[in-house]
Motif scaffolding. Structure first.
Motif, mmCIF file in Angstrom:
data_model
loop_
_atom_site.group_PDB
_atom_site.id
_atom_site.type_symbol
_atom_site.label_atom_id
_atom_site.label_comp_id
_atom_site.label_asym_id
_atom_site.label_seq_id
_atom_site.Cartn_x
_atom_site.Cartn_y
_atom_site.Cartn_z
ATOM 1 N N CYS A 155 15.099 -2.642 1.222
ATOM 2 C CA CYS A 155 14.653 -2.274 0.260
ATOM 3 C C CYS A 155 14.806 -1.746 -0.977
ATOM 4 O O CYS A 155 14.950 -2.008 -2.574
ATOM 5 C CB CYS A 155 12.680 -1.839 0.136
ATOM 6 S SG CYS A 155 11.722 -3.121 1.000
ATOM 7 N N PHE B 74 7.151 -4.136 -5.370
ATOM 8 C CA PHE B 74 5.743 -3.793 -5.216
ATOM 9 C C PHE B 74 4.522 -4.606 -5.727
ATOM 10 O O PHE B 74 3.221 -4.287 -5.703
ATOM 11 C CB PHE B 74 5.202 -2.117 -6.205
ATOM 12 C CG PHE B 74 6.483 -1.186 -5.542
ATOM 13 C CD1 PHE B 74 6.971 -0.383 -3.969
ATOM 14 C CD2 PHE B 74 7.677 -0.922 -6.059
ATOM 15 C CE1 PHE B 74 7.487 -0.161 -3.793
ATOM 16 C CE2 PHE B 74 8.287 0.425 -5.530
ATOM 17 C CZ PHE B 74 7.825 0.405 -4.347
ATOM 18 N N ARG B 75 4.699 -5.929 -6.688
ATOM 19 C CA ARG B 75 4.270 -6.616 -7.090
ATOM 20 C C ARG B 75 3.999 -7.977 -6.937
ATOM 21 O O ARG B 75 3.060 -8.648 -7.029
ATOM 22 C CB ARG B 75 3.967 -6.877 -8.721
ATOM 23 C CG ARG B 75 4.163 -5.299 -9.109
ATOM 24 C CD ARG B 75 4.233 -4.578 -10.468
ATOM 25 N NE ARG B 75 2.724 -5.280 -11.245
ATOM 26 C CZ ARG B 75 2.286 -4.871 -12.342
ATOM 27 N NH1 ARG B 75 3.425 -3.858 -13.171
ATOM 28 N NH2 ARG B 75 1.481 -5.181 -12.787
ATOM 29 N N ALA C 8 8.035 -6.559 0.719
ATOM 30 C CA ALA C 8 8.463 -5.373 1.815
ATOM 31 C C ALA C 8 7.514 -6.023 2.724
ATOM 32 O O ALA C 8 7.601 -5.634 3.512
ATOM 33 C CB ALA C 8 8.304 -4.253 0.862
ATOM 34 N N ALA D 170 -0.617 3.785 -7.834
ATOM 35 C CA ALA D 170 0.336 2.639 -7.033
ATOM 36 C C ALA D 170 -1.454 1.703 -7.541
ATOM 37 O O ALA D 170 -1.080 0.026 -7.716
ATOM 38 C CB ALA D 170 0.331 2.733 -5.451
ATOM 39 N N PHE E 236 -0.715 -2.744 -7.848
ATOM 40 C CA PHE E 236 0.259 -3.150 -6.585
ATOM 41 C C PHE E 236 -0.755 -3.717 -5.456
ATOM 42 O O PHE E 236 -1.149 -2.973 -5.331
ATOM 43 C CB PHE E 236 1.319 -1.896 -5.432
ATOM 44 C CG PHE E 236 1.822 -1.471 -6.710
ATOM 45 C CD1 PHE E 236 2.191 -1.531 -8.410
ATOM 46 C CD2 PHE E 236 2.740 -0.278 -6.167
ATOM 47 C CE1 PHE E 236 3.319 -1.451 -9.540
ATOM 48 C CE2 PHE E 236 4.290 0.111 -7.213
ATOM 49 C CZ PHE E 236 4.083 -0.469 -8.629
ATOM 50 N N GLY F 90 2.667 -2.612 -1.216
ATOM 51 C CA GLY F 90 3.389 -1.983 -2.237
ATOM 52 C C GLY F 90 2.768 -0.387 -1.699
ATOM 53 O O GLY F 90 3.642 1.047 -2.750
#
Lengths: 211, 211, 211
Positions: A129, A146-147, A152, C25, C30, C34
């Protein structure tokens, strides 16, 4: 045999990420040297952070071949770009394959250094990542991972599958590697196709405010 | 003699970049400690990344003198700022000289570690450019070097000139160093004056979309 | 005794920063992985940079317990989030305590490596501030610490108090540690309450232009 396969995996991952970085930089209209730098950083960023964390020599410092591969991939990306314009799918596919390949390398390097499986998984995630994260930081946007797109998450699932198979199953190493990569690409592709999202269980109310 | 010249080059580069960082942070109206931190990071950032990549001790960890120089430069930048307001030219000039100086140091450190010339060139580029890149990341803007002013390009050209001259020509070392710095400053100045741009040959169509 | 206290300080600081990262976050919506990554990076970022700079093994690579603490803190932050919505105060308090705790650890590690007090103070500031800086970079915003809340300043003041007390005063070590943390939290709280700002003495004119 393992050595050779690892080498091929590393080269393929490097090409994938170098192209992904080059395409992203070209979309922002960077000049060719800027494209090259972003391409380079996207490609070696994750592995560099991993090697520094483990405390081993950074892999590309004595490996001029990797640099040549990145340079070549970046050139090809620029030429492909001027011929056709089908970014999204290309970018997505390269990114997913690179993610799978690099995650495996990261986990393997962690295992070689006799680290705890959870740390190995973390190193796999970092290898997969962080190249993309650094790319997005340099392009001044919130890292996509992250969104969106279960990025991830795909990485962590793939790494866990790989770790489990290596530790407890009797399949051949090669099979496990290929299976892991297919898993990661499949998770990402399905996630995008069916717009999967991980439930954000902490949003019980209608609060949208960004403090 | 070499030692002394290298020392002077390092100090001058440090001053240049510390001031460049301080001016940029003051323009964003950071508080004095924020200005000091940006100044520090801009000044030592490139060299720090280089030393970590090579695997040698980070240069400023045992060198309190460099820290004092940065602190002094930052103070002077703040005082100059309150007296006059001619940013652009000052900032540009300091930045260009620092770029040239740091590129040379990076290439030299790579050569000392017996690395491949291409890796040395990469380390020179990192030493010259990463301080400014980190500065721009902290100021939350796309690093200037990727879009404008032939910045990374000047750095790569200068580093290549230096490498070639050191390896194949018989000029004195001092002359090569000064010539390299003049080359880099000249390339940047001419590039800005005549608004040179590297042709973005991959933009054959009118696609401006930012994906 | 020192060992135990240092251990408790490290755990508390880790929890504080992990939660601070998780809250930030979640506010950006997120996905859970995330949130976990931001939480992890905020928590270990400063110490990781410090350890790499000093050249010692990165503290969390062989410490699975820290990873478990971060994972737990992150989970708790997500659960608390779904129950109540009082961010600002919580976030601020966690952040301040973590800042104080991490600054002390950074200074101590520098002293253990026999570095110059100024470098120790720098390492304390890096340990305290860089987790938050990396968090803000990943969230694509200008790091808060440069503009508001006397953040880095509190860190530097606290570190200086700690260094001075350790070197020249005869109070017990534990007392000095607690006093330092209270100093940092107090400076930050008072600064926010009374909207203290460090005078930007370089703004003698009305220039607001962002170049």
């Amino acid at each position: 045999m393992h050595e050779q396969l690892n080498f091929i995996i590393e080269i393929l991952g490097t090409i994938s990420f170098a192209m992904s970085g080059a395409f992203a930089a070209m979309q922002k209209r960077f000049d060719p040297f800027g494209v090259l730098i972003i391409s380079f950083v996207t490609s070696v960023g994750g592995g560099t952070v991993r090697d520094i964390l483990i405390g081993v020599p950074v892999f590309w410092m004595h490996d001029i071949f990797i640099c040549a591969v990145i340079f070549g991939s970046c050139m090809i990306a620029m030429l492909i770009k001027s011929l056709e314009n089908k970014f999204r799918v290309t970018l997505f596919l390269f990114d997913s394959i690179g993610l799978g390949l690099f995650t495996i390398i990261g986990v393997q390097k962690g295992l070689s250094a006799h680290l705890h499986p959870i740390i190995c998984l973390t190193l796999g995630t970092i290898t997969g990542c962080f190249g993309g994260i650094i790319r997005d930081i340099l392009l001044n946007r919130i890292p996509l991972i992250f969104r969106k797109e279960i990025y991830a998450t795909a990485c962590i699932i793939g790494g866990a599958v790989f770790l489990f198979a290596v530790k407890y199953l009797t399949f051949s190493y090669t099979f496990v590697q290929i299976f892991t990569i297919i898993t990661i690409v499949a998770v990402r592709t399905l996630a995008v196709k069916f717009q999967w999202e991980i439930p954000k269980f902490y949003w019980s109310d209608k609060n949208n405010s960004e403090m």
